[in-house]
Motif scaffolding. Sequence first.
Motif: not given
Lengths: 185, 706
Positions: A60, A75-77, A79-82, A84, A114, A116
């Motif tokens: 993305p 960083i990418i989102s 489905r709404g989660r940030i 790394t 986390e 990743i």
Amino acid sequence: MSDDPKRQTIVPASGSAAVRAPTSASMLAVPIVRELLAFVIADETYALPLRSIREILKVPPITGVPRAPKDVLGIISVRGRITTVRDLRRLLKMPESATDKHTRVLLVEAPDDEVIGLLVDRVLQVYRLDEDEVELAAVVGGDMSEHVMGVGRPRRSIRGSEEEQDEGNEEILVLLDPGPLLRRS
Amino acid sequence: MSDVHDEFLAEAQEIIEALSRDLLFLDQAQKEGNVQPDLINEVFRGVHTLKGIAGMFGFQTLSAMAHTLEDLLDDLRLGRVDLSQEVLDVLFEGVEGFQRLLGEGADEEAVDVKDFAQSIERVSKKREGGEVTLEDLDLDESVLAVLTEYEEHRLRTNLSQGTPLYRLRVRFSLTTIDSNLEELKERAKSVAEIITYLPSVGGGDGDEIDLDVLLASDIPAIELGEVLAAGGEAELERIGRKGVGPETSHEALMPPPLEDESPGRPMPTSRPPAPVDTTPPERGAPAPQKDISADALSLRSVANTVRVDIRKLDHLMNVVGELAIVRSAVARITEKIRAREELRQLAIELHRVNRGFERHLEELQEGILDVRMVPLGQLFDKLARIIRQVAREHDKEVRLLVTGAETEVDKLIVEELSDPLMHLIRNAIDHGIESPKVRELAGKPSEGILSLNAYQKGNHVVLEIEDDGAGMNEELLVQAALRKGLIAQEAADEITAQDALELIFMPGFSTRSAITDLSGRGVGMDVVKTNINRLGGVVDVWSEHGSGTKFTITLPVTLAIISALLVRVAGRDFAIPITSVQEAILLDRAAVRTVEGREVISLRGSTLPLCRLDRLFRLLPVQSDRRFVVVCAVGQRRVGFVVDALDGQQDIVIKALGKSLSNVRGFAGATDLGDQRVALVLDAPGLLEEVLRSQELQQLGIEAHE
């Protein structure tokens, strides 16, 4: 990490169909030692434990983060989660290359709960290796990095068909350990 | 808008929420044929209060509407009208109307009161005849004379149901009468319905008073006496008919058949006794003693809570933010002191004090966040009303199962959730749950089940909306997406079942025609997804053709929605919290001067240090004719951040960066701008501090160590 069947179902959410197979296969009576997802970076074949992979994404748009460590692409989102994204080439100190249509982001469970994203050149397939197909780093010894768990030597060929395989051209999977690999730098 | 007005809105909203909840109970009770009188009283009181305050604040339509509804409720209370589903429809319609009238920007014409009055007229055909006379009861005429209409009605109802009536004579001290009555009420709760309290004809003497308590109970007199007396002095007597012994057969007292065409009220064989509130509202002037005690009781029942405007809490949160800045300023000064050898001890003490301050500050912040939490039940009650309405509109039988209504989330999230949830629920009833006939053909019970489940999972709240309806057909979903050109044929060929389901979230997928084709769902599912994403939440879907659909929404427990200025620097999006921004101006390049290697401009007579964000972040500067200065201030300190473009103001949800980026300074988090765009949110106070500190150090001739 658990073997909870729910976890299994989220793996292939938007990934390739190839990842889906083990869910049913793992129910067979044959003892399976390791389920691994194999992928390519700079023409070498690596693998991560399938349990540690949440999802496989097409790349993305990635938002760069100034001042972040060099191996962090941004960083990418999801489905709404940030989330790394780190470059596995840079983590493994390999030359960089441009992304192409095969490039994927693996969402991997890292330490500290986390998730990743790891950029890889190409995803190959899932392997189920028996015990005698894996050589652990501790056994091999020598100068292996901390993040290398061992080496896998599948009896069946990875990329090609059966005929390509011969004694001198044995395929090798470098098994990575997500813990040490993704520990905070 | 004035505070008083806001106060009214808040109170009215609370009443309406309570009304909806009670109506739902009433609906349930009606279906089970077991309507408790106190529930109708509760609704009556709510509407009455609403009428009062609406009139006081000049909401004429609302007040008029409440008035008509109150009449209907009064008839219900007094048994002049039977509670039927039709009557309930009108009651629900009324509450819906109140809600519309209170809605934002609603005018007085939002609801047609005349129309509503007609609906009421239609259902409130009063029953005629069939009254049981109380004259025959062995009660003193002086007692009958002071009974309110409501009390008479309750006596009659109990008589006609064959529930034995009793007179309990108790003696209470005048000083403790309130608590004595309360105790009595408590004891009677499960075994009897208290109809009224009257001062005994014999009266009391001195500091004591004798009370006659009229009550109805199904349990044997001996047991009843034991429960009620409970160690005290009390005398229980069965009230019979005049001239006849108490053993009179009840058949004689049954009312004659109703002449009304409405189906008779279900007559349960055994009616659980119900407690009746001792405050019958505004009905004549009953015995004075009763009034006094009733007032005292209602005073005591005032809840132990306060109502607070959410904006006040936002303000408190901002103050906490300011305090955090003070804390870091103290830390900075501490560092300076520590540099002086002779003051080192002092610096250590100061550091310790500051750490304590920090801890308390965190506690304060948590406390405020905690206050903002409200149970999801508030929202579920509202949804239950809609479920009932939609189910009736579509002739579906739907049972709602709720779990986890006590799960708490930030008030703001509850507000923002109501639209998406409403959508999901409407879809579930409209397209998910089949009509009773279809269900029976499919071997399912005719009543569909809609479950709302909430539970907390770590730092998140999970909400499930599940139906046992028809589910979605993946093949049809894929075909529809192909037809609309949303996906390519190749993608469709290798799509997984899960990905096929997620097609419903694609913009443009959901149109009216799509739903009829699919008999699936899809009204604005992309909007649902966007709204939930904006809250920092995610929505997942599961469905199995033939057996149902489940949406799972995962949300953060608290929300940090802030207003931010979006800017562009070196081709990237950044967000600056508006609380830190004083103003944004066009950069006049000619006005930029350099002082000790630092760029500054003069802004209304004072010097403003500039910081070029592209340089600070080591980004490749882009060519631009015009640039802007965003003036950020923390306390008295200001810095102008130079950006390439301003992209307007927007409310954003700050999401934390992953732990692997926790060492990166200068960012408060990131935010999802939609369509896969993510922007970093600047930690303006932090950056300002950093810029000014490096400047100070430079002035001191010390190299910045960063």
